[in-house]
Design a protein around this motif. Structure first.
Motif, PDB file in Angstrom:
ATOM      1  N   ARG A  77      40.608  16.591 -45.341  1.00  0.00           N
ATOM      2  CA  ARG A  77      40.072  15.239 -45.940  1.00  0.00           C
ATOM      3  C   ARG A  77      41.844  14.455 -45.194  1.00  0.00           C
ATOM      4  O   ARG A  77      40.703  13.194 -45.760  1.00  0.00           O
ATOM      5  N   LEU A  92      23.407   8.664 -30.376  1.00  0.00           N
ATOM      6  CA  LEU A  92      22.748   7.316 -31.345  1.00  0.00           C
ATOM      7  C   LEU A  92      23.306   6.047 -31.106  1.00  0.00           C
ATOM      8  O   LEU A  92      24.613   6.106 -30.450  1.00  0.00           O
ATOM      9  N   THR A  93      23.357   5.525 -32.370  1.00  0.00           N
ATOM     10  CA  THR A  93      23.836   4.515 -31.836  1.00  0.00           C
ATOM     11  C   THR A  93      25.147   3.675 -32.364  1.00  0.00           C
ATOM     12  O   THR A  93      25.376   4.983 -32.966  1.00  0.00           O
ATOM     13  N   GLU A  96      24.748   3.756 -35.926  1.00  0.00           N
ATOM     14  CA  GLU A  96      24.775   5.185 -36.730  1.00  0.00           C
ATOM     15  C   GLU A  96      25.775   6.563 -36.976  1.00  0.00           C
ATOM     16  O   GLU A  96      25.647   7.172 -37.751  1.00  0.00           O
ATOM     17  N   ARG A  99      28.158   5.690 -39.199  1.00  0.00           N
ATOM     18  CA  ARG A  99      27.458   6.144 -40.502  1.00  0.00           C
ATOM     19  C   ARG A  99      27.601   7.736 -40.546  1.00  0.00           C
ATOM     20  O   ARG A  99      27.793   7.820 -42.211  1.00  0.00           O
ATOM     21  N   PHE A 100      27.054   7.838 -39.806  1.00  0.00           N
ATOM     22  CA  PHE A 100      26.950  10.172 -39.860  1.00  0.00           C
ATOM     23  C   PHE A 100      29.120  10.345 -40.040  1.00  0.00           C
ATOM     24  O   PHE A 100      29.043  10.910 -40.943  1.00  0.00           O
ATOM     25  N   TYR A 101      30.033   9.302 -39.569  1.00  0.00           N
ATOM     26  CA  TYR A 101      31.124   9.866 -39.728  1.00  0.00           C
ATOM     27  C   TYR A 101      31.435   9.867 -40.914  1.00  0.00           C
ATOM     28  O   TYR A 101      32.520  10.522 -41.753  1.00  0.00           O
ATOM     29  N   GLY A 103      29.582   9.604 -43.570  1.00  0.00           N
ATOM     30  CA  GLY A 103      28.644  10.230 -44.282  1.00  0.00           C
ATOM     31  C   GLY A 103      29.901  11.619 -44.608  1.00  0.00           C
ATOM     32  O   GLY A 103      29.805  11.979 -46.024  1.00  0.00           O
ATOM     33  N   ILE A 104      30.123  12.228 -42.995  1.00  0.00           N
ATOM     34  CA  ILE A 104      30.771  13.638 -43.472  1.00  0.00           C
ATOM     35  C   ILE A 104      32.240  13.827 -43.856  1.00  0.00           C
ATOM     36  O   ILE A 104      32.110  14.485 -44.685  1.00  0.00           O
ATOM     37  N   TYR A 105      32.504  12.528 -44.118  1.00  0.00           N
ATOM     38  CA  TYR A 105      33.929  12.245 -45.095  1.00  0.00           C
ATOM     39  C   TYR A 105      33.583  11.790 -46.641  1.00  0.00           C
ATOM     40  O   TYR A 105      34.789  12.154 -47.276  1.00  0.00           O
ATOM     41  N   GLY A 106      32.299  11.885 -46.396  1.00  0.00           N
ATOM     42  CA  GLY A 106      31.968  11.902 -47.887  1.00  0.00           C
ATOM     43  C   GLY A 106      32.087  10.381 -49.117  1.00  0.00           C
ATOM     44  O   GLY A 106      32.048  10.117 -50.144  1.00  0.00           O
ATOM     45  N   LEU A 107      32.168   9.440 -47.709  1.00  0.00           N
ATOM     46  CA  LEU A 107      32.318   8.123 -48.587  1.00  0.00           C
ATOM     47  C   LEU A 107      31.039   7.827 -49.118  1.00  0.00           C
ATOM     48  O   LEU A 107      30.184   8.428 -48.570  1.00  0.00           O
ATOM     49  N   LEU A 109      27.720   5.616 -49.729  1.00  0.00           N
ATOM     50  CA  LEU A 109      26.850   4.879 -49.273  1.00  0.00           C
ATOM     51  C   LEU A 109      27.705   3.123 -49.166  1.00  0.00           C
ATOM     52  O   LEU A 109      27.467   2.844 -48.508  1.00  0.00           O
ATOM     53  N   ILE A 112      30.644   3.004 -46.806  1.00  0.00           N
ATOM     54  CA  ILE A 112      29.557   2.751 -45.159  1.00  0.00           C
ATOM     55  C   ILE A 112      29.072   2.015 -45.025  1.00  0.00           C
ATOM     56  O   ILE A 112      29.771   0.962 -43.855  1.00  0.00           O
TER      57      ILE A 112
ATOM     58  N   ALA B   6      24.591  13.815 -44.243  1.00  0.00           N
ATOM     59  CA  ALA B   6      24.823  12.583 -42.989  1.00  0.00           C
ATOM     60  C   ALA B   6      23.896  13.490 -42.325  1.00  0.00           C
ATOM     61  O   ALA B   6      23.747  12.596 -40.925  1.00  0.00           O
ATOM     62  N   ARG B  17      15.396  11.117 -31.127  1.00  0.00           N
ATOM     63  CA  ARG B  17      15.464  10.580 -29.887  1.00  0.00           C
ATOM     64  C   ARG B  17      15.674  10.977 -28.010  1.00  0.00           C
ATOM     65  O   ARG B  17      15.824  11.053 -26.943  1.00  0.00           O
TER      66      ARG B  17
END
Lengths: 246, 368
Positions: A77, A92-93, A96, A99-101, A103-107, A109, A112, B6, B17
């Motif tokens: 963590r 992914l853009t 995206e 936002r994905f990373y 998300g997986i670190y639990g930030l 919304l 993010i 996520a 995609r």
């Protein structure tokens, strides 16, 4: 001095083979520490133990104040990680990926969203925020990957050969990012095969056959070993063991 | 945002995609259901048969003996009542029931329209046709011997009823097969490729260094593919029931539950493969060779398992699709419930548990 990473006789054995042989080191908070070594010297194994991926056979290590054997989850963590493959999803853009990373670190919304805006601004990527990463130039991807590895503001960031296959100018730019992160008090633990980069570090260690053969600031090491450059020193140390093997 | 959500979102984006793969995955089952119109017929042996003899006279018993000693048929039940028919098909796994009416011998010798009813399990229409042809031939041969060729034309009439699939529609046979193959393809092949892709790109390393637990990574990875598999299953079923008027005689809920079970079996196979290989290409090849081929060839989808050489029959036992096809046919065509299909279901549950155990172990080993 606050210590970000400490190891005491950290050892990893695979059967009869000792990949990492009782290494002891200390890295201060905010320091840029270069972790050098030839391929197969045990760098990757040591780094896997420090990032909580692999348990030590013996010895101790603490990262960001957590014990690698007992608290790997807390370590995960509190660290960031970037490898030479840049670790971005090409289909992914830019947005995206961030936002994905996040998300997986639990930030949350909200965080993010803030973080995404901040990164796009800092890296000057706003115009390509909706572009798939695969169509970005290599240097941009590298910068993006570096920033994304710290999307959760970790105390320490591990960089595994982050500049592999990149031209010297882009590498130079990348090191400016590293300095900027260190200025904010972030500890940077970096492995590299480029000896000019080693000179940029506050301190370096050179690993040979699972042991730390030399450790100190680049200038002190050069003086101590009477070597004109870190490159020269590295080759000399590696040659000693090769001769020893023969 | 929860890390798991996520992750699922990102995985869904990957699928969206890549529209070409998506079109293939959605289009293939449609094309297959429509194109599969014919099947390969083969010889049979030791088909389980039940005899419902209301006559119990020398002629009916001799004909029964001829049938059971022919090598093609194997007597598995003798029933007394007409009501037992359903039970015999469902519980005894009988493929053919031979019915002799009362007073058969008398009618036979008087040439008074002697009739034998042959009721075949036509869930697999090709097998059913072959079974009936064989039985009729044996009966005719008996008649010829008894009465001499002078007695031609044959007097015994065999009345044939194709049970469960009266019109012998082969699409009824192929729909369960296509469902099986597609679920296997999406669940096992696509997940093994998707997981290996992360390894190949180096993103797996980053995921493992992140606070995501390995289990969350794997589950997050497979959830979108489960959804995709179920969507495709819906398309196939919709097509089968509307275009081909295929019935779903059993419970739809049970069918979906069994599909989810089979999806889990396939997913664990896919995860196992991905934990053992390094590149997408190898994952693809192994999925094709080790999963798709047996699923198509050894499951009874195209070639009846009973006709395979004994070695292949034994191998077919470890092919999950073999059991799943029986389940789908049972539910859709026979209206069978768990009380009939518990054996196949248990086998799949057992396989899934073993495979999940093996893939978790393999995944952990790789982490070390």
């Amino acid at each position: 001095m606050n210590l970000a990473i400490t190891t005491e006789s950290l050892t990893k054995k695979f059967g009869a083979f000792t990949a990492v042989d009782a290494i002891s080191l200390e890295v201060a908070q905010g320091e840029i520490f270069g972790f050098l070594g030839a391929n197969g010297a045990g760098k990757t194994t040591a780094m896997r133990m420090l990032t909580g991926l692999s348990r030590p056979t013996s010895g101790r290590a603490s990262v960001a104040g957590f014990d690698v054997s007992r608290q790997p989850e807390q370590i995960k963590r509190n660290i960031g990680y970037m490898s030479q493959k840049f670790s971005l999803y090409e289909d992914l853009t830019v947005k995206e990926n961030i936002r994905f990373y996040g998300g997986i670190y639990g930030l949350s919304l909200k965080n993010i969203g803030i973080k995404t805006e901040q990164l796009l601004e800092e890296l000057d990527l706003r115009e390509v925020s909706k572009t798939p990463v695969k169509s970005l130039p290599l240097g941009w991807k590298q910068k993006l990957a570096f920033s994304i590895s710290q999307v959760h503001d970790p105390a320490i960031v591990f960089l595994d050969e982050p500049t592999g296959g990149v031209d010297p100018i882009t590498r130079r730019h990348f090191w400016e990012l590293i300095y900027r992160a260190a200025d904010k008090g972030r500890t940077v633990f970096v492995t590299t095969h480029y000896m000019d980069e080693a000179e940029y570090c506050d301190r370096i260690s050179i690993m040979v056959d699972g042991k730390i053969a030399a450790m100190g600031s680049p200038s002190a090491l050069k003086k101590e070993h009477q070597a004109p450059s870190i490159n020269e020193l590295f080759v000399r140390l590696a040659r000693v063991t090769t001769a020893g093997l023969g | 945002m929860s890390p798991f959500f996520a992750f699922v979102k990102k995985e869904t984006l990957h699928i969206l995609r890549d529209p070409r793969t998506l079109v293939i995955l959605l289009g293939m089952p449609i094309a297959q259901v429509i194109l599969f119109g014919f099947a390969i017929t083969n010889e049979l042996n030791d088909v389980r048969v039940a005899i419902f003899d209301s006559a119990k006279d020398p002629v009916s018993m001799e004909i029964s003996d001829r049938l059971t000693s022919s090598g093609f048929f194997q007597l598995s039940a003798e029933t007394g009542k007409e009501e037992d028919l359903e039970g015999v098909f469902q519980h005894e796994r009988v493929k053919l029931v031979v019915v002799f009416p009362p007073g058969f011998q008398e009618r036979f010798y008087r040439n008074d329209n002697p009739q034998i009813q042959l009721i075949a399990d036509a869930t697999d229409p090709n097998t059913a046709t072959t079974i009936v042809a064989y039985a009729s031939a044996i009966i005719r041969q008996y008649e010829e011997e008894k009465k001499g060729s002078a007695a031609l034309p044959y007097a015994i009439k065999t009345e044939v009823r194709m049970r469960y699939n009266e019109e012998l529609k082969s699409v009824f046979l192929f729909v369960p097969g296509v469902i099986t193959i597609i679920l296997m393809l999406v669940s096992a092949m696509m997940t093994s490729i998707a997981l290996t892709r992360e390894k190949e790109l180096g993103t797996m390393e980053v995921l493992l260094v992140s606070p995501l637990r390995p289990l969350v990574i794997v589950v997050g990875k497979v959830v979108p593919y489960i959804a995709l598999g179920l969507i495709i299953m819906g398309i196939i079923l919709g097509l089968a029931t509307t275009v081909f008027q295929m019935p779903i005689r059993g419970s739809l809920g049970l069918l979906v539950a069994e599909c989810l079970l089979f999806v889990s079996t396939s997913l664990s196979l896919g995860i196992l493969i991905s934990s053992r290989v390094k590149t997408q290409m190898v994952a693809l090849l192994i999925s094709l060779m080790a999963l798709m081929l047996p699923t198509i060839l050894l499951s009874g989808f195209i070639f009846p398992v009973e006709n395979m050489p004994w070695l292949l029959q034994i191998i077919s036992h470890i092919v999950p699709a073999r059991w799943f096809i029986v389940i789908v046919k049972g539910i859709m065509l026979k209206g069978a419930g768990l009380e009939v299909l518990w054996e196949e279901t248990l086998i799949l549950v057992f396989m899934t548990i073993v495979l999940i155990g093996a893939s978790i172990r393999s995944f952990k080993l790789r982490l070390e």
